[in-house]
Design a protein around this motif. Structure first.
Motif, PDB file in Angstrom:
ATOM      1  N   ASP A   1     -30.890   5.364 -25.275  1.00  0.00           N
ATOM      2  CA  ASP A   1     -29.554   4.902 -24.874  1.00  0.00           C
ATOM      3  C   ASP A   1     -29.248   5.328 -23.433  1.00  0.00           C
ATOM      4  O   ASP A   1     -28.641   4.579 -22.668  1.00  0.00           O
ATOM      5  CB  ASP A   1     -28.470   5.469 -25.810  1.00  0.00           C
ATOM      6  CG  ASP A   1     -28.430   4.741 -27.151  1.00  0.00           C
ATOM      7  OD1 ASP A   1     -29.003   3.628 -27.237  1.00  0.00           O
ATOM      8  OD2 ASP A   1     -27.836   5.284 -28.106  1.00  0.00           O
TER       9      ASP A   1
ATOM     10  N   LEU B   1     -28.352  -0.412 -16.819  1.00  0.00           N
ATOM     11  CA  LEU B   1     -27.107  -1.189 -16.647  1.00  0.00           C
ATOM     12  C   LEU B   1     -26.378  -0.779 -15.367  1.00  0.00           C
ATOM     13  O   LEU B   1     -25.824  -1.622 -14.652  1.00  0.00           O
ATOM     14  CB  LEU B   1     -26.193  -0.988 -17.860  1.00  0.00           C
ATOM     15  CG  LEU B   1     -26.705  -1.553 -19.200  1.00  0.00           C
ATOM     16  CD1 LEU B   1     -25.830  -1.055 -20.350  1.00  0.00           C
ATOM     17  CD2 LEU B   1     -26.737  -3.080 -19.170  1.00  0.00           C
TER      18      LEU B   1
ATOM     19  N   ALA C   1     -20.309   2.852 -23.266  1.00  0.00           N
ATOM     20  CA  ALA C   1     -20.394   2.807 -24.737  1.00  0.00           C
ATOM     21  C   ALA C   1     -21.689   3.467 -25.205  1.00  0.00           C
ATOM     22  O   ALA C   1     -21.691   4.242 -26.175  1.00  0.00           O
ATOM     23  CB  ALA C   1     -20.313   1.360 -25.226  1.00  0.00           C
TER      24      ALA C   1
ATOM     25  N   ASP D   1     -18.907  -0.761 -18.503  1.00  0.00           N
ATOM     26  CA  ASP D   1     -18.326  -0.480 -19.826  1.00  0.00           C
ATOM     27  C   ASP D   1     -19.408  -0.404 -20.906  1.00  0.00           C
ATOM     28  O   ASP D   1     -19.315   0.422 -21.823  1.00  0.00           O
ATOM     29  CB  ASP D   1     -17.262  -1.521 -20.176  1.00  0.00           C
ATOM     30  CG  ASP D   1     -15.970  -1.300 -19.386  1.00  0.00           C
ATOM     31  OD1 ASP D   1     -15.776  -0.173 -18.861  1.00  0.00           O
ATOM     32  OD2 ASP D   1     -15.159  -2.241 -19.289  1.00  0.00           O
ATOM     33  N   GLN D   2     -20.436  -1.241 -20.778  1.00  0.00           N
ATOM     34  CA  GLN D   2     -21.561  -1.167 -21.737  1.00  0.00           C
ATOM     35  C   GLN D   2     -22.298   0.164 -21.606  1.00  0.00           C
ATOM     36  O   GLN D   2     -22.667   0.775 -22.610  1.00  0.00           O
ATOM     37  CB  GLN D   2     -22.561  -2.296 -21.476  1.00  0.00           C
ATOM     38  CG  GLN D   2     -22.173  -3.651 -22.029  1.00  0.00           C
ATOM     39  CD  GLN D   2     -23.191  -4.712 -21.614  1.00  0.00           C
ATOM     40  OE1 GLN D   2     -24.397  -4.518 -21.704  1.00  0.00           O
ATOM     41  NE2 GLN D   2     -22.715  -5.829 -21.115  1.00  0.00           N
TER      42      GLN D   2
ATOM     43  N   ALA E   1     -18.233  -5.164 -16.574  1.00  0.00           N
ATOM     44  CA  ALA E   1     -18.676  -5.279 -17.972  1.00  0.00           C
ATOM     45  C   ALA E   1     -19.914  -4.405 -18.214  1.00  0.00           C
ATOM     46  O   ALA E   1     -20.019  -3.734 -19.258  1.00  0.00           O
ATOM     47  CB  ALA E   1     -18.960  -6.741 -18.308  1.00  0.00           C
ATOM     48  N   LEU E   2     -20.833  -4.385 -17.259  1.00  0.00           N
ATOM     49  CA  LEU E   2     -22.051  -3.569 -17.399  1.00  0.00           C
ATOM     50  C   LEU E   2     -21.710  -2.076 -17.430  1.00  0.00           C
ATOM     51  O   LEU E   2     -22.300  -1.295 -18.187  1.00  0.00           O
ATOM     52  CB  LEU E   2     -23.022  -3.856 -16.241  1.00  0.00           C
ATOM     53  CG  LEU E   2     -23.631  -5.266 -16.213  1.00  0.00           C
ATOM     54  CD1 LEU E   2     -24.345  -5.513 -14.882  1.00  0.00           C
ATOM     55  CD2 LEU E   2     -24.596  -5.464 -17.379  1.00  0.00           C
TER      56      LEU E   2
END
Lengths: 203, 203
Positions: free
Chosen positions: B40, B47, A53, A49-50, A46-47
């Motif tokens: 970002d 992350l 993004a 994929d973040q 999940a991290l």
């Protein structure tokens, strides 16, 4: 060729993406060797994929290619062998010595594995192609591989290796180079010979 | 050789790590092409480090190597050309046809770049080594590259390519294979010939 980048801007991008790419190289290795709990693996996914993004909020639609700096430098940040922003690249740090001698010391671990505990034969080919080819590059005139002949004389264990190349003969448009991979005991594991072609400089 | 894995366990690991590794391949590409805001990029980096910490909570100290399933299957999840858990691997999906013909269709984009817009000559060598070598593998008897000769006859553009190989001749311990890369127009860009050695099976 894309827009030139000024030197300060280039340094800024290096400071931002150099450490990020090093973290990503670590992550590639960990995804191969992890034995973490399923919940931790799912959380890690999940991290990732973040992060993807965030990075895709603005994107160059093209591959990186080669950019120049306003000061005449060459940026090959996307290159699969040496690219500062390419996590596939070990990366090779190519050192140019005298008389056209080129070398690179590099550690190839789990992500470069073929036979158990050994560097994939094709990765040996990749690093040799790059280092032999580097003997033929001239400022503003990159060289392309014409032929590459490889002889695998001993297994190449994962870990530290040295890649070296020398110019055997040269004309205006063509360099014949020879080279090898040696292990930390100084034993040659792969020998290579290549012909590299320099297209004519644009007049 | 490590402990055998049972088939159900293998399926579970594939379901967990297959999608994770695909996300990581995307991330490798994005780190090369991103033009996101600095904040970002820094957040993405944090992350990635968090994901790394989760995955390293338990870790195999060794490279993946080759594992067998209790049912006699072979798992090469760490392999740099075909590994399900190796984000460097495109991965190649090697198809074995009749008479020892082997092929793989694959898309090589920005992360495999050498000359601008083109596949690195060394990556061409990597995929050819793997596909030619696959003609020589026998169950339980992997083959090692002896020699590999490559002739680059046209530039290989990034994008879809086909890699093919055929057995030219064979003895108990040795396979001579030939092969090539073709682009979507069917034009051959690289030709290869290789000798692959099969060590004697353990008796």
């Amino acid at each position: 060729m894309k827009e030139p980048v000024n030197a300060e801007q280039a340094r800024h991008v290096e400071e931002l993406y150099g450490p990020l790419t090093r973290s990503l190289r670590t992550l590639i290795d960990l995804v191969i060797r992890s034995e973490a709990e399923d919940s931790d693996v799912r959380h890690a996914h999940a991290l990732i994929d973040q992060a993807a993004a965030l990075l895709s909020s603005r994107l160059d639609p093209e591959p990186f290619g080669v950019r120049t700096t306003a000061e005449g430098g060459i940026l090959t940040w996307g290159n699969v062998a040496i690219g500062m922003r390419n996590a596939i690249a070990p990366p090779l740090d190519v050192i140019r010595g005298e008389d056209g001698h080129v070398s690179a010391d590099v550690t190839l671990d789990a992500p470069y594995e073929g036979p158990p505990g050994h560097v994939h034969g094709g990765v040996c080919a990749l690093v040799l192609d790059h280092v032999l080819g580097a003997t033929a590059h001239r400022p503003g005139r990159p060289a392309f591989t014409g032929t590459l002949n490889l002889r695998y004389v001993a297994p190449t264990r994962l870990g530290k290796i040295r890649i070296e190349a020398w110019i055997e003969s040269e004309t205006e448009s063509k360099t014949v180079a020879v080279g090898c991979i040696t292990n930390p005991e100084g034993v040659v594991t792969v020998r290579a010979e290549g012909v590299f072609i320099r297209p004519k400089a644009r007049s």
